[in-house]
Design an enzyme around this catalytic site. Structure first.
Site, mmCIF file in Angstrom:
data_model
loop_
_atom_site.group_PDB
_atom_site.id
_atom_site.type_symbol
_atom_site.label_atom_id
_atom_site.label_comp_id
_atom_site.label_asym_id
_atom_site.label_seq_id
_atom_site.Cartn_x
_atom_site.Cartn_y
_atom_site.Cartn_z
ATOM 1 N N HIS A 112 0.852 -1.200 0.000
ATOM 2 C CA HIS A 112 0.000 0.000 0.000
ATOM 3 C C HIS A 112 0.875 1.234 0.000
ATOM 4 O O HIS A 112 0.462 2.304 0.422
ATOM 5 C CB HIS A 112 -0.897 0.034 1.228
ATOM 6 N N THR A 131 -9.090 1.002 9.491
ATOM 7 C CA THR A 131 -8.962 1.185 10.938
ATOM 8 C C THR A 131 -9.890 2.285 11.420
ATOM 9 O O THR A 131 -10.662 2.113 12.360
ATOM 10 C CB THR A 131 -7.513 1.610 11.289
ATOM 11 N N SER A 132 -9.793 3.439 10.768
ATOM 12 C CA SER A 132 -10.553 4.566 11.298
ATOM 13 C C SER A 132 -12.047 4.348 11.113
ATOM 14 O O SER A 132 -12.844 4.811 11.939
ATOM 15 C CB SER A 132 -10.099 5.874 10.663
HETATM 16 N N1 LIG Z 1 -4.893 0.602 17.254
HETATM 17 C C1 LIG Z 1 -5.345 1.824 16.974
HETATM 18 N N2 LIG Z 1 -6.129 2.470 17.858
HETATM 19 C C2 LIG Z 1 -6.598 3.707 17.579
HETATM 20 N N3 LIG Z 1 -6.352 4.350 16.429
HETATM 21 C C3 LIG Z 1 -5.591 3.732 15.514
HETATM 22 C C4 LIG Z 1 -5.045 2.457 15.725
HETATM 23 N N4 LIG Z 1 -4.326 2.122 14.616
HETATM 24 C C5 LIG Z 1 -4.423 3.167 13.767
HETATM 25 N N5 LIG Z 1 -5.187 4.121 14.299
HETATM 26 C C6 LIG Z 1 -5.602 5.391 13.705
HETATM 27 O O1 LIG Z 1 -6.057 5.137 12.391
HETATM 28 C C7 LIG Z 1 -5.556 6.174 11.556
HETATM 29 C C8 LIG Z 1 -5.474 5.683 10.137
HETATM 30 O O2 LIG Z 1 -6.771 5.430 9.683
HETATM 31 P P1 LIG Z 1 -7.008 4.774 8.254
HETATM 32 O O3 LIG Z 1 -6.458 5.663 7.209
HETATM 33 O O4 LIG Z 1 -8.393 4.302 8.170
HETATM 34 O O5 LIG Z 1 -6.029 3.554 8.432
HETATM 35 P P2 LIG Z 1 -5.634 2.333 7.578
HETATM 36 O O6 LIG Z 1 -5.652 2.782 6.142
HETATM 37 O O7 LIG Z 1 -4.289 2.052 8.154
HETATM 38 O O8 LIG Z 1 -6.656 1.288 7.909
HETATM 39 C C9 LIG Z 1 -4.219 6.514 12.134
HETATM 40 O O9 LIG Z 1 -3.830 7.808 11.782
HETATM 41 C C10 LIG Z 1 -4.473 6.380 13.624
HETATM 42 O O10 LIG Z 1 -4.991 7.579 14.165
HETATM 43 O O1 LIG Z 2 -5.131 -1.971 3.207
HETATM 44 C C1 LIG Z 2 -5.599 -3.004 3.547
HETATM 45 C C2 LIG Z 2 -6.112 -3.252 4.880
HETATM 46 O O2 LIG Z 2 -5.429 -2.541 5.831
HETATM 47 P P1 LIG Z 2 -5.951 -1.226 6.555
HETATM 48 O O3 LIG Z 2 -5.218 -1.307 7.840
HETATM 49 O O4 LIG Z 2 -7.432 -1.224 6.670
HETATM 50 O O5 LIG Z 2 -5.552 -0.073 5.679
HETATM 51 C C3 LIG Z 2 -5.749 -4.079 2.617
HETATM 52 O O6 LIG Z 2 -5.518 -3.666 1.329
HETATM 53 C C4 LIG Z 2 -4.980 -5.305 2.919
HETATM 54 O O7 LIG Z 2 -5.910 -6.192 3.325
#
Ligand SMILES: Nc1ncnc2c1ncn2[C@@H]1O[C@H](COP(=O)(O)OP(=O)(O)O)[C@@H](O)[C@H]1O
Ligand SMILES: O=C(COP(=O)(O)O)[C@@H](O)CO
Length: 587
Positions: A217, A446-447
């Site tokens: 990514h 995550t978010s």
């Molecule tokens: N374990 C966690 N607990 C709380 N917030 C987290 C955690 N891991 C990541 N984050 C938050 O998630 C944000 C990223 O969100 P997002 O772009 O949706 O993530 P991703 O693309 O990694 O899934 C980070 O900047 C951080 O604030």
């Molecule tokens: O990006 C993926 C999932 O990770 P995030 O932490 O939600 O960004 C995905 O493409 C790999 O499964």
């Protein structure tokens, strides 16, 4: 560069529709992804894989006899939501329990774990093995923290092959864990990739240069060099992987499956030139090559790059159970091995339709608060729309650059759900709960999961009768803050949105307890969140995708903390303007 799309926001959905239309012999669509369109024996463990889209053939292309029973398919580069994973697993279950496997990314772990908990509560046994093959992403003694890349294929295949033999869930899990222990990958890239509709690539590699260890990514690599010759690249890949032979495997006489994986736009011909030297080097090391793979197994959209995976089937003289399972025939849309006996199509009820949730109307006072909730959600949308590029930019420094897009998808879905709820006469709690579920479902990642937790916790305190007081709202925010730390396991100081949420919640509770009205208390708390979010610039990340590239992010604040601070600040203005929520317990 992606050239063909309709609406960028619909790209992943339309891609899945087309993929299913082209592969009905293998897969059928269910909300959240695909499952096999053929029958599986009753009681067989269902292997459910998944992750973000943009990695084809991972993950939907790997569904079929001998491989996965279902794949949860999220948006581009964002994990599927808990609801999507839950739907796919329910549809894939054959009564023998569900085995989950996916690459080790924060969003995937949060959402798959939540789906697993939900299924267990419904009486469906589940186990999980996350794939951690990318040797660049953490040290060998912290293998459990590593990312999953093309090594997904070996773990999925061994789990599925074990399931085919009738092994129970515990045995499938044991073998998948062993396969993961025996799988190591190392990758390089020559260009970034551009998601549909984006004007800029998510990340770039300078012309003529090679990013060593760049993630799928765009997670920053560990080094950048001039592009070597094909043989030079083979030497780099093989030497790194031979430096880390798994415990218990003696190099001389070992048997290994090499997988040279294209990341999206590298030519097969180039990979064959590289593989020529890879094969020589492995053989020269006294290792026997079994069933070599050169092709695309886990891509990174249109990224030019490649990774080499070594799957150590057996040490010298070892009677390997992995080797026997590796011979299992597989027939999926994108991956075939051996010859699979004819399959029976499965007659299934149409599970593509989503049932509209009935809305229990709120009382008049709560309906009025619901309109304030709607205005607040609209403010969130406007705030994210305004800052989407900046959030993407700061996320790209140590993350994957999609924080703005993910928040945009989530907030827009929340607005649509809240609007529908208000139109149906919902009270404030139901309106916000619908918004929360839509946010987490459509944003994924995550978010998305965490904003679902926050908004649902606040919704629980708003209720659908009467007007909540400031204390109820502060209690809801505090519950949301606890929910996020319980669920995501981050603490203050880990450089996540928790760094803004915890001070926001504490300041809100303190101000309300001190007698301030909601509007004033919220403003004070939003100021605390803004200061705390800015201060994350000094921190080293310890959670999430940014963790592995901590130093890169020092000097830049955490994107999740910044978006949270922006949102609570703007919502504070909306609350002041609307002034329709009761200001304190005794007013
Ligand atoms: N374990 C966690 N607990 C709380 N917030 C987290 C955690 N891991 C990541 N984050 C938050 O998630 C944000 C990223 O969100 P997002 O772009 O949706 O993530 P991703 O693309 O990694 O899934 C980070 O900047 C951080 O604030
Ligand atoms: O990006 C993926 C999932 O990770 P995030 O932490 O939600 O960004 C995905 O493409 C790999 O499964």
């Amino acid at each position: 560069m992606t050239r063909l799309w309709n609406e960028p926001a619909d790209f992943a959905d339309q891609m899945i529709d087309g993929f299913v239309a082209a592969n009905e012999r293998y897969v059928r669509r269910v909300p959240g992804g695909v499952v096999r369109s053929t029958t599986s024996p009753a009681g067989q463990v269902a292997v459910v894989v998944g992750g973000g889209s943009g990695h084809y053939p991972a993950f939907g292309g790997l569904v079929g006899p001998g491989l996965a029973h279902g794949a949860a398919m999220g948006n581009l580069f964002a994990s599927p939501s808990t609801k999507q994973i839950h739907n796919v697993a329910k549809a894939a279950d054959n009564g023998g329990g569900v085995f989950f496997s996916y690459g080790n990314y924060a969003g995937d772990v949060l959402n798959f774990d939540a789906a697993q908990e939900r299924l267990r509560a419904e009486g469906i046994a589940c186990e999980t093995v996350t794939v951690t093959d990318d040797i660049v992403s953490a040290t060998a003694d912290e293998k459990r923290k590593r990312r999953g890349i093309a090594g997904d294929l070996t773990v999925f295949r061994i789990a599925a092959a074990a399931a085919e033999t009738g092994a129970d869930l515990a045995e499938v899990t044991r073998l998948a864990r062993l396969a993961n222990e025996r799988t190591r990958s190392f990758g390089v890239a020559f260009t970034g990739c551009t998601l549909p509709g984006a004007e800029q690539p998510l990340f770039t590699v300078p012309e003529g240069r090679m990013a060593v260890g760049l993630g799928i990514h765009g997670e920053p690599g560990i080094d950048e060099t001039d592009i070597p010759t094909a043989d030079g690249l083979a030497e780099l890949l093989v030497s790194r992987l031979l430096d880390e032979v798994p415990d218990g495997v003696e190099l001389a006489g070992a048997r290994v499956v090499p997988i040279l994986n294209g990341l999206g736009s590298l030519k097969y011909e180039e990979m064959f030139v590289v593989y020529r030297r890879v094969a020589q080097l492995i053989t020269d090391a006294g290792v026997e090559i079994v069933d070599p793979h050169v092709g695309e197994y886990c891509t990174s959209f249109d990224m030019a790059g490649t990774s080499l995976t070594l799957f150590w089937l057996a040490g010298a003289g070892e009677d390997s159970e992995l080797a026997a399972l590796w011979d299992t025939p597989v027939d999926t849309p994108a991956y075939r091995r051996g010859s699979v006996s004819p399959q029976q199509p499965r007659v299934a009820a149409d599970s593509t339709a989503t049932v509209a949730e009935a809305v229990e109307p709120g009382d008049e006072a709560s309906q009025s608060v619901a309109r304030t909730v709607l205005a607040a959600v609209r403010t969130m949308v406007d705030t994210i729309d305004t800052h989407v590029d900046e959030l993407g930019r700061i996320d790209a420094i140590a993350g994957d650059g999609d924080h703005g897009i993910g928040m945009q998808r989530g907030s827009h879905a929340a607005l649509a759900a809240a609007t529908a709820a208000v139109d149906a006469g919902a009270g404030a709690g139901t309106t916000l709960a619908h918004a929360a579920d839509a946010w987490s479902d459509k944003a994924g990642g995550t978010s998305g999961a965490l904003w679902g937790v926050i908004l649902n916790a606040v919704a629980g305190k708003l209720g659908d009768q009467g007007r909540p007081d400031a204390a109820a709202i502060a209690t809801g925010v505090a519950a949301g803050s606890r929910g996020v730390t319980d669920y995501g396991k981050a603490e203050v100081g880990d450089k996540t949105l928790v760094d803004a949420l915890v001070p926001f919640s504490s300041a809100l509770t303190q101000a309300v307890d001190g007698g301030a009205g909601l509007t004033d208390a919220w403003r004070t708390a939003a100021d605390a969140a803004t200061r705390a979010a800015a201060a994350t610039a000094d921190l080293l990340p310890r959670m999430g995708r940014a963790r592995t590239h901590g130093q890169n992010s020092v000097g830049t604040p955490d994107p999740g903390a910044i978006s949270l601070a922006l949102i609570v600040t703007a919502v504070g203005e909306t609350l002041a303007a609307e002034n329709s929520v009761k200001e304190s317990a005794d007013v």
